[in-house]
Design a protein around this motif. Structure first.
Motif, mmCIF file in Angstrom:
data_model
loop_
_atom_site.group_PDB
_atom_site.id
_atom_site.type_symbol
_atom_site.label_atom_id
_atom_site.label_comp_id
_atom_site.label_asym_id
_atom_site.label_seq_id
_atom_site.Cartn_x
_atom_site.Cartn_y
_atom_site.Cartn_z
ATOM 1 N N ILE A 12 0.854 -1.206 0.000
ATOM 2 C CA ILE A 12 0.000 0.000 0.000
ATOM 3 C C ILE A 12 0.882 1.245 0.000
ATOM 4 O O ILE A 12 0.674 2.183 -0.779
ATOM 5 C CB ILE A 12 -0.937 -0.001 1.239
ATOM 6 C CG1 ILE A 12 -1.795 -1.267 1.263
ATOM 7 C CG2 ILE A 12 -1.791 1.261 1.265
ATOM 8 C CD1 ILE A 12 -2.568 -1.478 2.559
ATOM 9 N N LEU A 13 1.877 1.252 0.891
ATOM 10 C CA LEU A 13 2.790 2.399 0.961
ATOM 11 C C LEU A 13 3.489 2.597 -0.380
ATOM 12 O O LEU A 13 3.628 3.711 -0.871
ATOM 13 C CB LEU A 13 3.839 2.181 2.063
ATOM 14 C CG LEU A 13 3.315 1.973 3.484
ATOM 15 C CD1 LEU A 13 4.488 1.757 4.449
ATOM 16 C CD2 LEU A 13 2.486 3.168 3.931
ATOM 17 N N SER A 14 3.929 1.500 -0.940
ATOM 18 C CA SER A 14 4.692 1.552 -2.178
ATOM 19 C C SER A 14 3.855 2.137 -3.320
ATOM 20 O O SER A 14 4.349 2.893 -4.153
ATOM 21 C CB SER A 14 5.153 0.129 -2.516
ATOM 22 O OG SER A 14 6.093 0.157 -3.535
ATOM 23 N N ARG A 15 2.577 1.815 -3.308
ATOM 24 C CA ARG A 15 1.686 2.290 -4.368
ATOM 25 C C ARG A 15 1.291 3.750 -4.179
ATOM 26 O O ARG A 15 1.147 4.503 -5.150
ATOM 27 C CB ARG A 15 0.421 1.411 -4.392
ATOM 28 C CG ARG A 15 -0.577 1.761 -5.493
ATOM 29 C CD ARG A 15 -1.655 0.693 -5.628
ATOM 30 N NE ARG A 15 -2.559 0.634 -4.491
ATOM 31 C CZ ARG A 15 -3.594 1.442 -4.320
ATOM 32 N NH1 ARG A 15 -3.855 2.392 -5.208
ATOM 33 N NH2 ARG A 15 -4.384 1.318 -3.259
ATOM 34 N N LEU A 16 1.131 4.189 -2.921
ATOM 35 C CA LEU A 16 0.485 5.487 -2.678
ATOM 36 C C LEU A 16 1.375 6.592 -2.110
ATOM 37 O O LEU A 16 1.009 7.770 -2.186
ATOM 38 C CB LEU A 16 -0.712 5.293 -1.736
ATOM 39 C CG LEU A 16 -1.868 4.443 -2.279
ATOM 40 C CD1 LEU A 16 -2.899 4.189 -1.176
ATOM 41 C CD2 LEU A 16 -2.520 5.127 -3.477
ATOM 42 N N CYS A 17 2.509 6.266 -1.510
ATOM 43 C CA CYS A 17 3.289 7.285 -0.797
ATOM 44 C C CYS A 17 4.396 7.875 -1.653
ATOM 45 O O CYS A 17 4.938 7.212 -2.538
ATOM 46 C CB CYS A 17 3.931 6.709 0.461
ATOM 47 S SG CYS A 17 2.734 6.143 1.666
ATOM 48 N N GLY A 18 4.762 9.123 -1.338
ATOM 49 C CA GLY A 18 5.961 9.728 -1.903
ATOM 50 C C GLY A 18 7.187 9.187 -1.199
ATOM 51 O O GLY A 18 7.083 8.311 -0.333
ATOM 52 N N PRO A 19 8.366 9.705 -1.551
ATOM 53 C CA PRO A 19 9.598 9.230 -0.906
ATOM 54 C C PRO A 19 9.552 9.441 0.612
ATOM 55 O O PRO A 19 9.018 10.432 1.095
ATOM 56 C CB PRO A 19 10.681 10.116 -1.546
ATOM 57 C CG PRO A 19 10.083 10.646 -2.810
ATOM 58 C CD PRO A 19 8.611 10.737 -2.572
ATOM 59 N N GLY A 20 10.139 8.512 1.359
ATOM 60 C CA GLY A 20 10.182 8.610 2.814
ATOM 61 C C GLY A 20 11.122 9.712 3.277
ATOM 62 O O GLY A 20 12.143 9.973 2.640
ATOM 63 N N LEU A 21 10.778 10.340 4.395
ATOM 64 C CA LEU A 21 11.617 11.382 4.985
ATOM 65 C C LEU A 21 12.309 10.833 6.225
ATOM 66 O O LEU A 21 11.774 9.958 6.912
ATOM 67 C CB LEU A 21 10.752 12.584 5.371
ATOM 68 C CG LEU A 21 10.053 13.300 4.201
ATOM 69 C CD1 LEU A 21 8.890 14.141 4.700
ATOM 70 C CD2 LEU A 21 11.058 14.160 3.445
ATOM 71 N N VAL A 22 13.499 11.360 6.512
ATOM 72 C CA VAL A 22 14.276 10.885 7.662
ATOM 73 C C VAL A 22 14.733 12.094 8.472
ATOM 74 O O VAL A 22 15.228 13.067 7.911
ATOM 75 C CB VAL A 22 15.498 10.069 7.183
ATOM 76 C CG1 VAL A 22 16.334 9.599 8.372
ATOM 77 C CG2 VAL A 22 15.038 8.863 6.352
#
Lengths: 325, 325
Positions: free
Chosen positions: A249-259
């Motif tokens: 789900i994350l892979s399909r819907l989210c932008g790049p992860g922030l750290v």
């Protein structure tokens, strides 16, 4: 699989039980971020974090027989309290498996909410999944996983329904929605809700340095693990890897992860104290830290940060104030 | 004179500008109090206190000519910020007269909100009324008094409209409503709103020891003054005496005034941190302190505490946590 219909059904079951948390803001934070900052204050949720939503959703979805036997959950603390409170309200016995190095406040609260607490050695490599499965089998308990569980994801997703409505009321329909991410239950739930109800809002996961398994997994397109599983003050969002159910789900819907860094989380805690009058734990403040200090990686004239929890020991909170307030 | 119609009209002007603050609760607080405790979290209001409501109500009620010349307010801090923020949003110049010994955070915030700040010597006996009147005359500014002003009372009264609705949703129709009280603007506004919309809810004023002018005035049936006007950590609710406009309303509608100690206020701040995840200043926590520690003087199965503000210096907040969390 969690669908928008399941999230809507969870919202019906949560109605009158979970709190509709406010979307807060301050001109002082807008100035730091260089754009409007809207903060979804889930620290004000029952038990001090969004986890109450998932706990309530899962417990309320159980058939009568399973309720009688009871539930079990493994959690660094916030899921524990959410499940314990939801189980108590439904008259369902609860066993909670917690790491021995979780914040004292979370362990004590879970006990005070009526749950039986079993501690395990996270740093020493004991697996909470293994410990949890043993208890579940011996007593016939239903395991309520912290994130890889469709009804839990549906419950967390109700946060997204509220964000869609509240952001629209603020005139915000295009923005990144920053979500502190452990296993991805909240992030994936919100992402599904926004996909259906506010497609201009996009989830971005936020994690602490050295525990950025989701950001790396999103970049790689496959699940990556963290080398270490403890040792961050952002204890609420430490997990070995993204979930099997949540990651697609994350892979399909989210932008790049922030750290973000631990120091940035502490500074965000101090600013939330000063400007919003809310109490955040480090893992609950990571999203605000990203909004304030990583603006270059964010798109849009506004940003929404989900402040996921406030269950912080007083000593650590005092340290944040002493250093940054 | 402030009427329920004026409060309703103020609510219309505030709509979409003031926040509808949540009514929070925790089973841990219920247990301490021995009854249900509902906390109206006005610390989450814009500028960190309910004063934004009165400021907005008064500024938005001004005719165009008066807006151009500007407004002036005298305040220990929260009214200052409320008026400054409301004036700025309306494009109205604001001069704020503040005591030199007010918390640094409040003075700084007021300046940052775009107001011109004039300091006076509260401990040395300077009268803020006199200082304020001078400026008002010289520049043709409209003085927005902190409590003895019908449109300010109407604005604060919108808190009461929300309490009536939110308490009913919780099934609470008979209860004492504890309100931190300085000059009585909030207490009288809420009392008028509840008289019309929730007659089973009764306002009880709360003050710190040695500054209990309202409690003594209510008991005596006439206005009594405080011997001293500074020297309490509950700076937000120190006034010489109840207002000329507010006292007759309080006298007609409120139960006996409650009085708490500074130590109890600090303990309530720590408990609000632990259990509600909100930040309260001492004067904002007095009502919660009364709910938790003076239950013998309160009637009913539930109590509502209005947590009026959260503008506390970090040092004092850390002390409260260090001692009681």
């Amino acid at each position: 699989m969690t669908s928008i219909a399941m999230i809507g059904a969870a919202a019906e079951r949560l109605k009158g039980h979970a709190r509709v948390t406010p979307l807060l803001s301050s001109p002082f934070l807008d100035e730091i971020a260089g754009r409007r900052v809207l903060v979804k204050a889930e620290c004000l949720q029952h038990t001090g974090s969004f986890k109450f939503r998932g706990g309530w959703s899962a417990v309320s979805a159980l058939p009568e027989e399973a309720r009688k036997r009871g539930v079990i959950a493994y959690s660094s603390g916030n899921h524990a309290q959410g499940v314990a409170a939801a189980a108590k309200a439904h008259g369902v016995p609860a066993v909670i498996v917690m790491p021995a190095d979780a914040p004292r406040l979370k362990i004590q609260n879970t006990r005070d909410l009526g749950a039986e607490v079993v501690l395990y050695d996270r740093a020493g490599g004991e697996s909470r999944e293994a410990v949890g499965a043993q208890y579940a089998e011996a007593r016939g308990l239903t395991l309520i996983k912290p994130y890889d569980e469709p009804q839990v994801i549906a419950g967390q997703g109700t946060t997204g329904l509220e964000i869609a409505e509240q952001a629209a009321a603020e005139g915000v329909t295009q923005a990144d929605v920053l979500v502190n991410c452990g296993g991805g239950g909240l992030s994936s739930g919100i992402a599904l809700a926004l996909e259906a109800r506010a497609p201009g809002l996009r989830v971005r996961t936020v994690e602490p340095e050295s525990f950025d398994d989701v950001a790396r997994s999103l970049a790689a397109g496959e699940i990556c693990r963290n080398p270490s599983q403890s040792g961050s003050i952002c204890d609420a969002i430490l997990t070995p890897q993204p979930g099997e159910i949540t990651f697609p789900i994350l892979s399909r819907l989210c932008g790049p992860g922030l750290v973000i860094s631990e120091e940035e989380a502490m500074r965000a805690m101090a600013l939330a104290f000063l400007r919003l009058k809310i109490v955040l734990e480090p893992g609950g403040a990571a999203s605000l830290a990203a909004a304030l200090f990583h603006g270059g990686q964010i798109e849009g004239e506004a940003v929404i940060a989900v402040a996921t929890g406030g269950n912080v020991d007083a000593e650590l909170f005092r340290e944040a104030l002493s250093r940054y307030a």
